[in-house]
Write a protein that holds these residues in place. Structure first.
Motif, short mmCIF file in Angstrom:
data_model
loop_
_atom_site.label_atom_id
_atom_site.label_comp_id
_atom_site.label_asym_id
_atom_site.label_seq_id
_atom_site.Cartn_x
_atom_site.Cartn_y
_atom_site.Cartn_z
N SER A 159 0.83 -1.21 0.00
CA SER A 159 0.00 0.00 0.00
C SER A 159 0.86 1.26 0.00
O SER A 159 0.46 2.30 -0.53
N THR A 160 2.06 1.15 0.57
CA THR A 160 2.97 2.29 0.61
C THR A 160 3.45 2.70 -0.78
O THR A 160 3.72 3.88 -1.03
N ILE A 161 3.54 1.73 -1.69
CA ILE A 161 4.10 2.02 -3.02
C ILE A 161 3.10 1.84 -4.15
O ILE A 161 3.46 1.99 -5.32
N SER A 162 1.85 1.53 -3.83
CA SER A 162 0.87 1.22 -4.88
C SER A 162 0.62 2.41 -5.81
O SER A 162 0.37 2.23 -7.00
N HIS A 163 0.68 3.64 -5.28
CA HIS A 163 0.42 4.81 -6.11
C HIS A 163 1.50 5.00 -7.18
O HIS A 163 1.31 5.76 -8.14
N LEU A 164 2.63 4.30 -7.02
CA LEU A 164 3.71 4.37 -8.01
C LEU A 164 3.61 3.23 -9.02
O LEU A 164 4.54 3.02 -9.81
N THR A 165 2.48 2.52 -9.00
CA THR A 165 2.25 1.29 -9.80
C THR A 165 3.42 0.32 -9.67
O THR A 165 3.87 -0.29 -10.64
N CYS A 166 3.92 0.19 -8.42
CA CYS A 166 4.92 -0.81 -8.07
C CYS A 166 4.29 -1.75 -7.05
O CYS A 166 3.33 -1.39 -6.38
N HIS A 167 4.83 -2.96 -6.93
CA HIS A 167 4.30 -3.87 -5.92
C HIS A 167 5.40 -4.81 -5.41
O HIS A 167 6.52 -4.83 -5.92
#
Length: 315
Positions: A159-167
């Motif tokens: 959830s910390t990096i989802s806005h960067l379309t990373c997972h």
């Protein structure tokens, strides 16, 4: 990027020009969708002399005369720029320079001909991901809370990096018992995972851009990796200071490490021997080779069906 030999210097590349060499072919690397540097139809020494009645003939990888073709910029002084470089434009670009030499006393004219060959390759920057390793102390390896903790950690990081379309992918952990000289037997969770830039939706983000998006993808995954690094830096304070009871699982100070992992797109690979001057690049697979996935190298075809550059299979 160009392969520089002998008298050629970085200054020439800075001027966006690459000179030929009659002694050997010159390798040039062009990032996909960008313009090539100017390929100059003469060597450096000849460029310093007066040339009488020069005539230039440029031929592309398909054997056709490049004069008048829409994807090239061909100057009257014999310089060639290939514009909007595509994988299919890779290959041999040859130029024949003919000119006259006039003997000063007799005025006798001699026709001189020199041929220059440039091997021009499309390349991409490697796609970056980051391998993360971190450790946590626990009271025992058999606790159910260990796996629950790891699952919760994965959710938080995602959830910390989802806005960067990373997972987070390839998440795994092992519990080990460790005997220490001072504290006796202790238990630690060894956690590993990959910070991956290709979360669902990444292609849609790329399609919004008017160019190839690996630079943007690499920037996003670097930002994601930095966020995760910051998270673990803060985590030791959170677990110690903000939880009233002593938690069962504790972050092991300074156990966080992060290693970049490169991969190449299908049809591209790295070859430190063949492409020494673009060793960090993902260079287009040459004829007779292919790359079907995100491996780092181009495979050799068992039979020579793949005659084109950038093959993803041998057929």
């Amino acid at each position: 990027r160009a392969e520089l030999k002998d008298e050629q210097s970085i200054d020439l590349i800075g001027k966006n020009e690459v000179y030929g060499d009659i002694r050997h072919e010159v390798s040039v690397y062009v990032k996909v969708f960008t313009n090539s540097p100017f390929l100059v139809c003469m060597d450096l020494a000849l460029s310093q002399e007066r040339i009488i009645d020069p005539n230039y003939l440029w031929v592309g990888p398909d054997g056709r005369d490049l004069q008048g073709q829409g994807h090239v910029n061909l100057t009257e002084t014999g310089k060639l720029m290939v514009m909007g470089f595509r994988v299919s434009m890779s290959g041999a670009y040859t130029c024949t320079l003919s000119h006259k030499v006039i003997e000063s006393t007799t005025q006798e004219e001699t026709e001189m001909v020199e041929a220059y060959k440039f091997m021009v390759y499309a390349y991409r920057e490697a796609d970056h991901a980051y391998q993360v390793s971190v450790r946590f102390s626990t009271t025992h390896c058999g606790l159910k809370s260990n796996s629950l903790f790891i699952e919760e950690l994965k959710k938080i990081l995602s959830s910390t990096i989802s806005h960067l379309t990373c997972h987070i992918t390839q998440s795994a952990y092992k519990c080990h018992s460790i005997r220490t000289p001072k504290n006796g037997l202790q238990y630690e969770l060894f956690v590993n995972f990959l910070v991956n830039p290709f979360a669902p939706g990444w292609q849609e983000v790329c399609h919004e851009l008017p160019y190839d998006c690996e630079d943007v993808t690499n920037r996003r995954v670097r930002q994601a990796a930095e966020r995760i690094g910051k998270f673990f830096h803060q985590l030791k304070h959170v677990l110690k200071d903000e939880v009233h009871a002593v938690p069962t699982i504790q972050y092991v100070d300074n156990s966080f490490s992060m290693t970049p992992i490169d991969s190449c797109r299908p049809g591209f690979g790295k070859n430190h021997h063949t492409h020494q001057n673009c060793a960090s690049c993902c260079v287009v697979c040459g004829p007779g080779t292919y790359s079907p996935n995100n491996e780092m190298t181009c495979r050799i075809c068992a039979s020579p069906q793949a005659r084109m550059y950038g093959a993803k299979s041998c057929y």
